[in-house]
Design a protein around this motif. Structure first.
Motif, PDB file in Angstrom:
ATOM      1  N   TYR A 133       0.830  -1.202   0.000  1.00 33.90           N
ATOM      2  CA  TYR A 133       0.000   0.000   0.000  1.00 33.90           C
ATOM      3  C   TYR A 133       0.868   1.256   0.000  1.00 33.90           C
ATOM      4  N   ALA A 134       1.918   1.265   0.813  1.00 32.69           N
ATOM      5  CA  ALA A 134       2.802   2.433   0.870  1.00 32.69           C
ATOM      6  C   ALA A 134       3.477   2.660  -0.478  1.00 32.69           C
ATOM      7  N   ASP A 135       3.918   1.581  -1.130  1.00 31.73           N
ATOM      8  CA  ASP A 135       4.554   1.712  -2.450  1.00 31.73           C
ATOM      9  C   ASP A 135       3.562   2.236  -3.486  1.00 31.73           C
ATOM     10  N   PHE A 136       2.317   1.762  -3.427  1.00 31.57           N
ATOM     11  CA  PHE A 136       1.317   2.207  -4.398  1.00 31.57           C
ATOM     12  C   PHE A 136       1.007   3.692  -4.228  1.00 31.57           C
ATOM     13  N   TYR A 137       0.780   4.123  -2.997  1.00 29.23           N
ATOM     14  CA  TYR A 137       0.376   5.511  -2.765  1.00 29.23           C
ATOM     15  C   TYR A 137       1.545   6.492  -2.769  1.00 29.23           C
ATOM     16  N   ARG A 138       2.762   5.994  -2.816  1.00 28.79           N
ATOM     17  CA  ARG A 138       3.917   6.881  -2.867  1.00 28.79           C
ATOM     18  C   ARG A 138       3.910   7.697  -4.167  1.00 28.79           C
TER      19      ARG A 138
END
Length: 78
Positions: free
Chosen positions: A49-54
């Motif tokens: 999720y963090a990688d996607f929303y970065r």
């Protein structure tokens, strides 16, 4: 006096001994499963999720959906 030479029955306290062993074992197994879930499922999911929303651009995504015809203004879907 022959009764003092008899050993204690094996059944006496057997349930308590077995329960103590099984409760400790269940506690250890549950901690292991919780740790496996945390590090095998929850942490990779949070990282994904963090990688996607970065680098996520919501306006760009909206424009792509608008061009694809996802949003229909004035037309009802039946």
């Amino acid at each position: 006096m022959a009764s003092s030479a008899l050993t204690k029955s094996q059944m006496c306290g057997l349930l308590a001994r077995c329960l103590r062993f099984h409760i400790v074992g269940a506690f250890i197994v549950s901690l292991g499963v919780a740790a496996l879930y945390k590090f095998g499922v929850a942490e990779p999911r949070k990282k994904a999720y963090a990688d996607f929303y970065r680098n996520y651009d919501s306006m760009k995504d909206f424009e792509e959906m608008r061009k694809a015809g996802v949003f229909r203004v004035g037309k009802s879907i039946k």
